[in-house]
Scaffold this motif. Structure first.
Motif, PDB file in Angstrom:
ATOM      1  N   GLY A 480       0.797  -1.226   0.000  1.00  0.00           N
ATOM      2  CA  GLY A 480       0.000   0.000   0.000  1.00  0.00           C
ATOM      3  C   GLY A 480       0.820   1.262   0.000  1.00  0.00           C
ATOM      4  O   GLY A 480       0.291   2.343  -0.230  1.00  0.00           O
ATOM      5  N   THR A 481       2.146   1.145   0.249  1.00  0.00           N
ATOM      6  CA  THR A 481       2.990   2.347   0.291  1.00  0.00           C
ATOM      7  C   THR A 481       3.848   2.483  -0.944  1.00  0.00           C
ATOM      8  O   THR A 481       4.600   3.447  -1.073  1.00  0.00           O
ATOM      9  CB  THR A 481       3.924   2.306   1.513  1.00  0.00           C
ATOM     10  OG1 THR A 481       4.820   1.191   1.371  1.00  0.00           O
ATOM     11  CG2 THR A 481       3.129   2.144   2.788  1.00  0.00           C
ATOM     12  N   GLY A 482       3.733   1.527  -1.865  1.00  0.00           N
ATOM     13  CA  GLY A 482       4.651   1.506  -3.006  1.00  0.00           C
ATOM     14  C   GLY A 482       4.046   1.942  -4.296  1.00  0.00           C
ATOM     15  O   GLY A 482       3.738   3.107  -4.503  1.00  0.00           O
ATOM     16  N   TYR A 483       3.764   1.023  -5.178  1.00  0.00           N
ATOM     17  CA  TYR A 483       3.492   1.337  -6.571  1.00  0.00           C
ATOM     18  C   TYR A 483       2.028   1.218  -6.918  1.00  0.00           C
ATOM     19  O   TYR A 483       1.254   0.548  -6.254  1.00  0.00           O
ATOM     20  CB  TYR A 483       4.328   0.431  -7.476  1.00  0.00           C
ATOM     21  CG  TYR A 483       5.780   0.843  -7.442  1.00  0.00           C
ATOM     22  CD1 TYR A 483       6.564   0.549  -6.329  1.00  0.00           C
ATOM     23  CD2 TYR A 483       6.350   1.566  -8.474  1.00  0.00           C
ATOM     24  CE1 TYR A 483       7.884   0.947  -6.279  1.00  0.00           C
ATOM     25  CE2 TYR A 483       7.681   1.958  -8.434  1.00  0.00           C
ATOM     26  CZ  TYR A 483       8.434   1.637  -7.318  1.00  0.00           C
ATOM     27  OH  TYR A 483       9.721   2.040  -7.265  1.00  0.00           O
ATOM     28  N   SER A 484       1.648   1.896  -7.987  1.00  0.00           N
ATOM     29  CA  SER A 484       0.245   1.984  -8.371  1.00  0.00           C
ATOM     30  C   SER A 484      -0.215   0.797  -9.202  1.00  0.00           C
ATOM     31  O   SER A 484      -1.394   0.583  -9.368  1.00  0.00           O
ATOM     32  CB  SER A 484       0.005   3.266  -9.182  1.00  0.00           C
ATOM     33  OG  SER A 484       0.811   3.278 -10.347  1.00  0.00           O
ATOM     34  N   SER A 485       0.715   0.017  -9.745  1.00  0.00           N
ATOM     35  CA  SER A 485       0.325  -1.149 -10.534  1.00  0.00           C
ATOM     36  C   SER A 485       0.337  -2.388  -9.654  1.00  0.00           C
ATOM     37  O   SER A 485       1.246  -2.585  -8.861  1.00  0.00           O
ATOM     38  CB  SER A 485       1.301  -1.348 -11.706  1.00  0.00           C
ATOM     39  OG  SER A 485       1.033  -2.562 -12.347  1.00  0.00           O
ATOM     40  N   ASP A 500       1.058  -2.347   5.483  1.00  0.00           N
ATOM     41  CA  ASP A 500       1.932  -1.434   6.206  1.00  0.00           C
ATOM     42  C   ASP A 500       1.259  -0.891   7.459  1.00  0.00           C
ATOM     43  O   ASP A 500       0.052  -0.648   7.502  1.00  0.00           O
ATOM     44  CB  ASP A 500       2.336  -0.271   5.295  1.00  0.00           C
ATOM     45  CG  ASP A 500       3.361   0.629   5.947  1.00  0.00           C
ATOM     46  OD1 ASP A 500       4.507   0.197   6.122  1.00  0.00           O
ATOM     47  OD2 ASP A 500       2.992   1.759   6.320  1.00  0.00           O
ATOM     48  N   ARG A 501       2.085  -0.681   8.498  1.00  0.00           N
ATOM     49  CA  ARG A 501       1.580  -0.235   9.802  1.00  0.00           C
ATOM     50  C   ARG A 501       0.877   1.119   9.739  1.00  0.00           C
ATOM     51  O   ARG A 501       0.028   1.416  10.582  1.00  0.00           O
ATOM     52  CB  ARG A 501       2.727  -0.155  10.802  1.00  0.00           C
ATOM     53  CG  ARG A 501       3.782   0.902  10.461  1.00  0.00           C
ATOM     54  CD  ARG A 501       4.887   0.967  11.490  1.00  0.00           C
ATOM     55  NE  ARG A 501       5.588  -0.295  11.635  1.00  0.00           N
ATOM     56  CZ  ARG A 501       5.531  -1.027  12.751  1.00  0.00           C
ATOM     57  NH1 ARG A 501       4.809  -0.622  13.778  1.00  0.00           N
ATOM     58  NH2 ARG A 501       6.205  -2.150  12.813  1.00  0.00           N
ATOM     59  N   SER A 502       1.190   1.936   8.751  1.00  0.00           N
ATOM     60  CA  SER A 502       0.582   3.267   8.668  1.00  0.00           C
ATOM     61  C   SER A 502      -0.923   3.197   8.482  1.00  0.00           C
ATOM     62  O   SER A 502      -1.649   4.127   8.853  1.00  0.00           O
ATOM     63  CB  SER A 502       1.218   4.068   7.528  1.00  0.00           C
ATOM     64  OG  SER A 502       0.980   3.441   6.286  1.00  0.00           O
ATOM     65  N   PHE A 503      -1.427   2.093   7.908  1.00  0.00           N
ATOM     66  CA  PHE A 503      -2.866   1.949   7.699  1.00  0.00           C
ATOM     67  C   PHE A 503      -3.561   1.332   8.906  1.00  0.00           C
ATOM     68  O   PHE A 503      -4.779   1.391   9.017  1.00  0.00           O
ATOM     69  CB  PHE A 503      -3.130   1.095   6.457  1.00  0.00           C
ATOM     70  CG  PHE A 503      -2.511   1.645   5.221  1.00  0.00           C
ATOM     71  CD1 PHE A 503      -3.016   2.788   4.623  1.00  0.00           C
ATOM     72  CD2 PHE A 503      -1.396   1.054   4.662  1.00  0.00           C
ATOM     73  CE1 PHE A 503      -2.427   3.313   3.486  1.00  0.00           C
ATOM     74  CE2 PHE A 503      -0.800   1.571   3.520  1.00  0.00           C
ATOM     75  CZ  PHE A 503      -1.319   2.706   2.940  1.00  0.00           C
ATOM     76  N   VAL A 504      -2.768   0.747   9.800  1.00  0.00           N
ATOM     77  CA  VAL A 504      -3.328   0.110  10.991  1.00  0.00           C
ATOM     78  C   VAL A 504      -3.387   1.084  12.158  1.00  0.00           C
ATOM     79  O   VAL A 504      -4.294   1.013  13.000  1.00  0.00           O
ATOM     80  CB  VAL A 504      -2.486  -1.138  11.369  1.00  0.00           C
ATOM     81  CG1 VAL A 504      -3.011  -1.794  12.634  1.00  0.00           C
ATOM     82  CG2 VAL A 504      -2.481  -2.137  10.223  1.00  0.00           C
ATOM     83  N   GLY A 535       2.221  -3.660  12.771  1.00  0.00           N
ATOM     84  CA  GLY A 535       2.021  -2.544  13.694  1.00  0.00           C
ATOM     85  C   GLY A 535       0.757  -2.645  14.524  1.00  0.00           C
ATOM     86  O   GLY A 535       0.136  -1.619  14.830  1.00  0.00           O
ATOM     87  N   VAL A 536       0.363  -3.857  14.921  1.00  0.00           N
ATOM     88  CA  VAL A 536      -0.824  -4.028  15.775  1.00  0.00           C
ATOM     89  C   VAL A 536      -0.409  -3.740  17.216  1.00  0.00           C
ATOM     90  O   VAL A 536       0.290  -4.536  17.836  1.00  0.00           O
ATOM     91  CB  VAL A 536      -1.395  -5.458  15.633  1.00  0.00           C
ATOM     92  CG1 VAL A 536      -2.587  -5.644  16.562  1.00  0.00           C
ATOM     93  CG2 VAL A 536      -1.791  -5.714  14.187  1.00  0.00           C
ATOM     94  N   GLU A 537      -0.836  -2.600  17.723  1.00  0.00           N
ATOM     95  CA  GLU A 537      -0.338  -2.117  19.016  1.00  0.00           C
ATOM     96  C   GLU A 537      -1.247  -2.452  20.195  1.00  0.00           C
ATOM     97  O   GLU A 537      -0.813  -2.366  21.343  1.00  0.00           O
ATOM     98  CB  GLU A 537      -0.127  -0.593  18.951  1.00  0.00           C
ATOM     99  CG  GLU A 537       0.839  -0.145  17.857  1.00  0.00           C
ATOM    100  CD  GLU A 537       2.241  -0.704  18.060  1.00  0.00           C
ATOM    101  OE1 GLU A 537       2.659  -0.853  19.216  1.00  0.00           O
ATOM    102  OE2 GLU A 537       2.901  -1.019  17.055  1.00  0.00           O
ATOM    103  N   THR A 538      -2.524  -2.781  19.953  1.00  0.00           N
ATOM    104  CA  THR A 538      -3.442  -3.062  21.058  1.00  0.00           C
ATOM    105  C   THR A 538      -4.321  -4.260  20.716  1.00  0.00           C
ATOM    106  O   THR A 538      -4.467  -4.639  19.550  1.00  0.00           O
ATOM    107  CB  THR A 538      -4.356  -1.861  21.357  1.00  0.00           C
ATOM    108  OG1 THR A 538      -5.260  -1.669  20.257  1.00  0.00           O
ATOM    109  CG2 THR A 538      -3.550  -0.589  21.590  1.00  0.00           C
TER     110      THR A 538
END
Length: 580
Positions: A480-485, A500-504, A535-538
């Motif tokens: 989800g943080t990389g390429y459009s294809s 990626d953790r940024s979406f979690v 990145g599951v923190e809780t």
């Protein structure tokens, strides 16, 4: 025995059962099924066919299907498709059809020549079975993720990847001109974000982005790099440095202008690093980014709220970088590095699925350092490849030790695109696996960054397929943080997709993040991939992900990274824990 032979044996004396089975399969199938005569007319259809095309059966029967006619040729079928039907009796491919005045649907269309698939022909009649599966939802999810890859969700600015592509495209311009690459970092943002929370921080980023964009020229580009950093691309930089200074000072003034958000008066400033290059002469975008980043930090050292232009004549930073390379090699030789393992657990059962191998540096002066303090420095250098093999050796040693103690655990190892691109990567890995001569085959999964997969797809597909043939699993990291294809999801035999953790991080508060996560999970499952949330923190994050259908999770809310000798004991206590 073929299924055709089995059915003939079962139905030999039971024609009514044969008719009932055929009727049930067609009537209750989710896919649209129709039968076309040799004249190209539809003579049979199931309810799904009728519902999909949004026409009643009486309006479709005995009519030629317009989407077959649009393929051209005999019986409405193109010569290429016709040849496939003659040689193989079946053809399948993606296709777009019109189901209304303004309604177009993407489908997987399958055509079957029944005469080619029957042991005996019935007279001279020829029939074609038409089956199609709706791909609209999958295409919508791909489009949503493409938008996500190309544009930052907070500011709406182009993503780092799209920005890098724009810079590379400058080489294609026939004109020769000088351009500038800017690295813009906000001063004081972290304090505001920590004090007032992410919601205020996000709104501030959005407002600063709007202000900076308004000061850029129409042909220039502003992108969000991540966190509180932005990138700027300035086309056709004039030879007069004073003209560039005017633009840079406008950006500084725009960023430092006070603002009010939710009744709170706030103010930040920015530090700007600038590097200049000729559009046909620069080596790579990464080198330009490093130069601009170096200049930006110099601006901060000089007092912030200012800009600094990188001077190619000053190569001290390169010498410093080479000293880092030397020091990292010493760290490997002196055994200062440590491999720790971050558990990955099932969101369905709570059981341990595996663990991701992570590297730490037990620095004699600075203590235990995580990769953020040393990996960016060695990125895309041979030292990164050497470190990758060092980690692999430690992981295989630990896995062999576990097996002697009766503990068998899958391990995910991060492999950089630079390491994977080495010509002898597969041969070297297979040699290492055979060298350990473990009682059981090692359960190994290689994690490759999404950007690395896409950049090297034509060269890596054969190499990855060979790894798969040796029972080595493959995962796409930071999805989800990389390429459009997303072609690589179709073309490569992958096993896992790691979100990626940024979406979690903000999924519990953000409906938008939950929708994005849902799309990623659905897309992963559509390609039969295991979906792992990073990145599951809780526990609340884990439960929400479980409800959304995510398969596995990892993060400090489950366990922190631990040495190999502690993972066995942790697994025994964790195995009885359930998220339910």
């Amino acid at each position: 025995m073929s299924i055709s032979s089995q059915l003939q044996r079962i139905f030999a004396d039971q024609p009514q059962l044969q008719a009932a089975l055929l009727s049930s399969l067609v009537d209750y199938a989710h896919e649209a099924v129709g039968l076309v005569s040799d004249t190209g007319r539809l003579i049979l259809l199931n309810p799904a066919f009728e519902g999909f095309l949004k026409f009643p059966a009486q309006d479709l029967l005995n009519r030629r299907l317009w989407f077959l006619r649009s393929l051209n040729g005999r019986r409405g079928i193109s010569s290429q498709v016709q040849q496939a039907l003659i040689e193989q009796g079946v053809w399948a491919g993606e296709y777009r059809i019109q189901t209304g005045l303004y309604d177009f649907r993407d489908i997987m269309l399958t055509l079957v020549d029944l005469a080619q698939n029957l042991d005996a022909h019935s007279g001279d009649a020829s029939y074609t079975l038409v089956i199609f599966h709706d791909l609209s939802q999958q295409k919508h999810q791909e489009l949503q993720l493409k938008q996500l890859a190309n544009f930052d969700k907070i500011t709406g600015l182009p993503s780092r990847q799209l920005f890098s592509e724009k810079v590379e495209w400058l080489k294609q311009n026939q004109q020769n001109f000088k351009f500038g690459l800017l690295c813009i970092d906000l001063d004081g943002f972290k304090l505001i974000n920590d004090q007032y929370g992410h919601d205020i921080g996000d709104k501030l980023l959005k407002k600063v982005a709007m202000r900076l964009s308004s000061k850029m020229r129409s042909e220039d580009i502003l992108s969000r790099f991540g966190g509180d950093e932005f990138l700027g691309l300035v086309h056709h930089v004039p030879d007069d440095p004073q003209l560039l200074a005017i633009l840079l000072n406008r950006l500084l003034a725009a960023a430092s202008e006070p603002m009010t958000i939710n009744g709170i008066k706030l103010q930040v400033s920015c530090s700007i690093g600038v590097t200049l290059a000729d559009n046909h002469a620069f080596e790579s975008v990464d080198i330009l980014l490093r130069q601009a980043d170096h200049a930006m930090y110099q601006a901060k050292i000089e007092g912030k709220n200012r800009y600094h232009v990188f001077d190619p004549a000053q190569e001290a930073w390169q010498k410093e970088r080479h000293s880092h390379f030397k020091r990292m090699r010493e760290a490997m030789h002196l055994d200062e590095l440590r491999v720790v393992y971050l558990p990955i657990v099932s969101l369905k059962t709570g059981e341990l699925k595996g663990a991701e191998a992570l590297v730490r540096w037990q620095h004699p002066e600075h203590g235990l350092l995580d990769p953020r303090h040393f990996m960016p420095i060695i990125e895309d250098h041979m030292v990164e490849v050497e470190l990758g093999w060092w980690v692999m050796d430690r992981v295989l040693t630990d896995m062999q030790q576990w097996q002697t103690l009766g503990f068998d655990c899958r391990v995910n190892v991060n492999v950089s695109s630079r390491q994977l691109e080495q010509g002898d990567f597969n041969e070297r890995l297979f040699h290492k696996l055979s060298h350990f001569n473990a009682p059981q085959p090692f359960k190994l999964e290689l994690e490759i960054l999404e950007s690395g997969v896409f950049e090297s797809l034509p060269d890596l597909s054969g190499k990855l397929n060979e790894l798969k043939s040796h029972d080595i699993r493959l995962a796409v990291d930071d999805f989800g943080t990389g390429y459009s294809s997303f072609d690589y999801l179709r073309k490569l035999s992958l096993d896992s997709l790691k979100v990626d953790r940024s979406f979690v991080a903000n999924m519990l508060e953000s409906a938008e993040d939950r929708a994005i996560l849902a799309s990623m999970i659905a897309l992963g499952h559509a390609f039969h991939l295991d979906v792992v949330a990073e990145g599951v923190e809780t526990l609340e994050h884990a439960k929400q992900l479980q409800t959304m259908g995510c398969d596995y999770a990892q993060g400090y809310g489950i366990a922190k990274p631990m040495p190999a000798n502690e993972l066995m004991a942790w697994a025994k206590t964790w195995s009885i824990v359930s998220f339910g």
